[in-house]
Design an enzyme around this catalytic site. Sequence first.
Site, PDB file in Angstrom:
ATOM      1  N   HIS A 116       0.821  -1.218   0.000  1.00 23.87           N
ATOM      2  CA  HIS A 116       0.000   0.000   0.000  1.00 23.87           C
ATOM      3  C   HIS A 116       0.849   1.261   0.000  1.00 23.87           C
ATOM      4  O   HIS A 116       0.366   2.336   0.345  1.00 23.87           O
ATOM      5  CB  HIS A 116      -0.946   0.005   1.209  1.00 23.87           C
ATOM      6  CG  HIS A 116      -2.013  -1.043   1.136  1.00 23.87           C
ATOM      7  ND1 HIS A 116      -2.735  -1.464   2.216  1.00 23.87           N
ATOM      8  CD2 HIS A 116      -2.476  -1.781   0.089  1.00 23.87           C
ATOM      9  CE1 HIS A 116      -3.597  -2.411   1.858  1.00 23.87           C
ATOM     10  NE2 HIS A 116      -3.444  -2.622   0.558  1.00 23.87           N
ATOM     11  N   ILE A 227       1.392  -9.866  19.131  1.00 25.54           N
ATOM     12  CA  ILE A 227       2.422 -10.199  18.135  1.00 25.54           C
ATOM     13  C   ILE A 227       3.825 -10.060  18.706  1.00 25.54           C
ATOM     14  O   ILE A 227       4.688 -10.913  18.508  1.00 25.54           O
ATOM     15  CB  ILE A 227       2.270  -9.269  16.906  1.00 25.54           C
ATOM     16  CG1 ILE A 227       0.916  -9.501  16.257  1.00 25.54           C
ATOM     17  CG2 ILE A 227       3.399  -9.478  15.921  1.00 25.54           C
ATOM     18  CD1 ILE A 227       0.519  -8.396  15.305  1.00 25.54           C
TER      19      ILE A 227
END
Length: 240
Positions: A116, A227
């Site tokens: 992106h 994470i």
Amino acid sequence: MNKLTDLLKSSRHTVVFTGAGMSTESGLPDFRSPSRGLWARFNPDELANIDALETNQDEFLEFYRYRLNDIKDISPHEGHYILAEWEKEGLIDGIVTQNVDGFHHDAGSENVMEIHGTFRSLYCHDCGKEQDHEAYREGAVHCSCGGPIRPGIVLFGETLPQDTFLKAEEITMQADLFIVLGSSLSVTPANMFPMLAEQNGANLVIVNREPTPFDSHATCVIQDTGIRDVLMETNQILKS
Ligand SMILES: [Zn+2]
């Protein structure tokens, strides 16, 4: 974590795919969160659009100046650094990311495919000239040619960077282990990558707070641990 460690050790080509969850653990505020009041001032969905750059330019420029200032004081977390280390050690081949904050680069990762685009580059929408971050944040939102300065991210209505995308597809197809970190995999093209990896025989590992449409295909799904912690624990087991 033991399972992830074993998979990492036995895999020859591992690709990591990161989404917004990776960045929010750095403290990057979700710009869509209503609590921040941004919604009262801006409509992000309207402004992250190529049309806004042409028809609603003042607000567009103000919105991205605001977001760049948001990112400026935030840095990668341990998880980003561990991925960079793993790349150097040959444990992972590269990172495909939906994130535009540039944290993987900041942490030292080299093979990063930003599908992106990235906030790290700013350029003139009219003449393409690269622009200075600091001046932009301080309000110099126009190029010397008069054109509006914009971030190097992909806006709605624009095509994804083809070279990067092809590279991301290629590396994904080679993977025998594909690790998703912090993406709900609910939109295209994000969901394309795990599909591609699986079709080519890769094991899928998904670390995400919420369920994803790919969980039933995954060898290992981790929802209850962040994470950063997953990467830190895995790294510890690897190095012990
Ligand atoms: Zn220009």
